[in-house]
Design a protein around this motif. Sequence first.
Motif, PDB file in Angstrom:
ATOM      1  N   ARG A 194      -6.627  -1.158   4.040  1.00 34.44           N
ATOM      2  CA  ARG A 194      -5.530  -1.641   3.178  1.00 34.44           C
ATOM      3  C   ARG A 194      -6.083  -2.442   2.003  1.00 34.44           C
ATOM      4  NH1 ARG A 194      -0.860  -4.997   5.947  1.00 34.44           N
ATOM      5  NH2 ARG A 194      -2.504  -6.553   6.162  1.00 34.44           N
TER       6      ARG A 194
ATOM      7  N   LYS B 102      -1.119  -6.986  -0.360  1.00 33.32           N
ATOM      8  CA  LYS B 102      -1.171  -8.345   0.190  1.00 33.32           C
ATOM      9  C   LYS B 102      -1.853  -9.220  -0.864  1.00 33.32           C
ATOM     10  CE  LYS B 102      -1.892 -10.352   4.733  1.00 33.32           C
ATOM     11  NZ  LYS B 102      -0.590 -10.912   5.006  1.00 33.32           N
TER      12      LYS B 102
ATOM     13  N   TYR C 102       1.579 -15.213  -3.401  1.00 32.31           N
ATOM     14  CA  TYR C 102       2.321 -15.305  -2.140  1.00 32.31           C
ATOM     15  C   TYR C 102       3.496 -16.271  -2.239  1.00 32.31           C
ATOM     16  CZ  TYR C 102       2.349 -13.950   2.740  1.00 32.31           C
ATOM     17  OH  TYR C 102       2.684 -13.383   3.937  1.00 32.31           O
TER      18      TYR C 102
ATOM     19  N   GLU D  40      11.609  -6.223   4.667  1.00 31.63           N
ATOM     20  CA  GLU D  40      10.664  -6.670   5.708  1.00 31.63           C
ATOM     21  C   GLU D  40      10.902  -8.154   5.927  1.00 31.63           C
ATOM     22  OE1 GLU D  40       6.591  -6.532   4.209  1.00 31.63           O
ATOM     23  OE2 GLU D  40       7.309  -6.987   2.208  1.00 31.63           O
TER      24      GLU D  40
ATOM     25  N   VAL E  97      -0.264  -3.425   9.074  1.00 35.53           N
ATOM     26  CA  VAL E  97      -1.253  -2.901  10.027  1.00 35.53           C
ATOM     27  C   VAL E  97      -0.625  -2.827  11.425  1.00 35.53           C
ATOM     28  CG1 VAL E  97      -3.377  -3.525  11.252  1.00 35.53           C
ATOM     29  CG2 VAL E  97      -3.329  -3.567   8.748  1.00 35.53           C
ATOM     30  N   THR E  98       0.099  -3.868  11.795  1.00 37.58           N
ATOM     31  CA  THR E  98       0.698  -3.899  13.136  1.00 37.58           C
ATOM     32  C   THR E  98       1.701  -2.754  13.295  1.00 37.58           C
ATOM     33  OG1 THR E  98       0.529  -6.273  12.895  1.00 37.58           O
ATOM     34  CG2 THR E  98       1.704  -5.481  14.821  1.00 37.58           C
TER      35      THR E  98
ATOM     36  N   SER F 193      -0.091  -9.081  12.394  1.00 36.33           N
ATOM     37  CA  SER F 193      -1.374  -9.018  13.094  1.00 36.33           C
ATOM     38  C   SER F 193      -1.639 -10.250  13.939  1.00 36.33           C
ATOM     39  CB  SER F 193      -2.507  -8.892  12.078  1.00 36.33           C
ATOM     40  OG  SER F 193      -2.343  -7.738  11.324  1.00 36.33           O
TER      41      SER F 193
HETATM   42  C1  LIG Z   1       5.092  -9.702   3.546  1.00 37.23           C
HETATM   43  C2  LIG Z   1       4.439  -9.243   4.811  1.00 37.23           C
HETATM   44  N1  LIG Z   1       4.913  -8.157   5.442  1.00 37.23           N
HETATM   45  C3  LIG Z   1       4.361  -7.697   6.585  1.00 37.23           C
HETATM   46  C4  LIG Z   1       3.283  -8.342   7.174  1.00 37.23           C
HETATM   47  C5  LIG Z   1       2.671  -7.798   8.450  1.00 37.23           C
HETATM   48  O1  LIG Z   1       1.440  -7.228   8.138  1.00 37.23           O
HETATM   49  P1  LIG Z   1       0.274  -6.963   9.206  1.00 37.23           P
HETATM   50  O2  LIG Z   1       0.903  -6.269  10.366  1.00 37.23           O
HETATM   51  O3  LIG Z   1      -0.641  -6.086   8.447  1.00 37.23           O
HETATM   52  O4  LIG Z   1      -0.325  -8.275   9.587  1.00 37.23           O
HETATM   53  C6  LIG Z   1       2.739  -9.461   6.545  1.00 37.23           C
HETATM   54  C7  LIG Z   1       1.599 -10.150   7.143  1.00 37.23           C
HETATM   55  O5  LIG Z   1       1.370 -11.303   6.949  1.00 37.23           O
HETATM   56  C8  LIG Z   1       3.316  -9.922   5.338  1.00 37.23           C
HETATM   57  O6  LIG Z   1       2.825 -10.991   4.701  1.00 37.23           O
END
Ligand SMILES: Cc1ncc(COP(=O)(O)O)c(C=O)c1O
Length: 277
Positions: free
Chosen positions: A52, A148, A152, A181, A207-208, A244
Motif C-alpha cells: 500500500r 494513508k 491526518y 469508513e 489492510v485488515t 491493523s
Molecule cells: C482512515 C482509515 N481507514 C481505514 C483504516 C484501516 O486500515 P488498516 O486495516 O490498513 O490498518 C485506517 C487505519 O488506521 C484509517 O486511518
Amino acid sequence: MREFVWLNEALIPLDQARVPVDDRGFLYGDGLFETLRAEAGRVLWLPRHLARLEKSALALRLPFPADIPWEDRLARLLQANRLEQGLAVVKMLLSRGVAPGVGLPPASRPTLLIWARSYVPPTPEEYVRGWPVLTFPEPRTTFLGRHKSLNYLFYLAARQYALDRGAREALILEADGRISEGAATSLIVLRDGGFFTPQAPSALPGVTLEVLGQALRRRGQDLVALPVHPAQLREAAGLWLANSLVGVVPAASLDDLPLPVAAPATRFLQECLRDEH
Ligand SMILES: Cc1ncc(COP(=O)(O)O)c(C=O)c1O
C-alpha cells in the motif's frame, strides 16, 4: 528506558532524532505513513502494508525505499525497544523531505522514520460490547482518502468530534453522503446473513479488510463491496470496525441508536483475522 527509532539509515535514540523544520512532512503533511501491529516481535501483514505504501508513493511521486531490509530493520527496532514480547505498534513515516518547489517536486532526500512502542489494546469487554460510533457531519471530499497520507488532521478532527460526544469512533461520509469508513477503521456490515463493506471510492484500502476478505473466501464466503447509505447502516444486523492495530471491534451504537451486537459474528470475524496472523 531509552527509546530508539530508525531515522533514515540510523537506529538512534528518540531524543537524538531530528527532522529539519523545512521537511515537507512538517510544512505540508507531504508524506505517507503506515501503522502496523507486532505480536511477540513479529510484525503482521508487512508485505501488504509495504504494497500500500509503495502504491501511494507512486501516486504521489514519492520515492519508495524499495531496497531496505525491512524485516531486519523492524526486528532490530523491536529488539532495541525491548518489544520482542507482547504487543507493539510500529509506525513508518515517509515524507518528501526537504525539496524546494511547488506541486510534488522530486524528492532527492526523503525522510523515513520508523518507531515502535508498546501497544495497549482495547479491553476484552470492549471487544465484546463494542464502541459507540458517531457520524462526522463534514463529508470527506478529497482523493487523498485513498492514501494513508500525513494529512491526518481531518481524521483527528472527526475522532475528536466523536470523543467530545462520548463515542469512540467517527464514521466518515463520502462527498455524496454515502458511508465511507471510520476515522481510523474500515467497516464491515452484516445484512441478510452476509458480510459486506461500504463501496467507497475515496476510502483507504484497508489492510485488515483485505486480510478479512481473504479469510472469508477461505471459508467460502465473500466480503462484498456495496454502496451503503446511513439509513441502511442503522438497519444492519451488525457493524464492525477494523484496523491493523485493534483488529475487529463491534460498533455498539450509531449516532446514539443502539446497534445489534451479534456476539457469534464478532467471534467469527475475530477468529478469521487471528487465523491469518
Ligand atoms: C482512515 C482509515 N481507514 C481505514 C483504516 C484501516 O486500515 P488498516 O486495516 O490498513 O490498518 C485506517 C487505519 O488506521 C484509517 O486511518
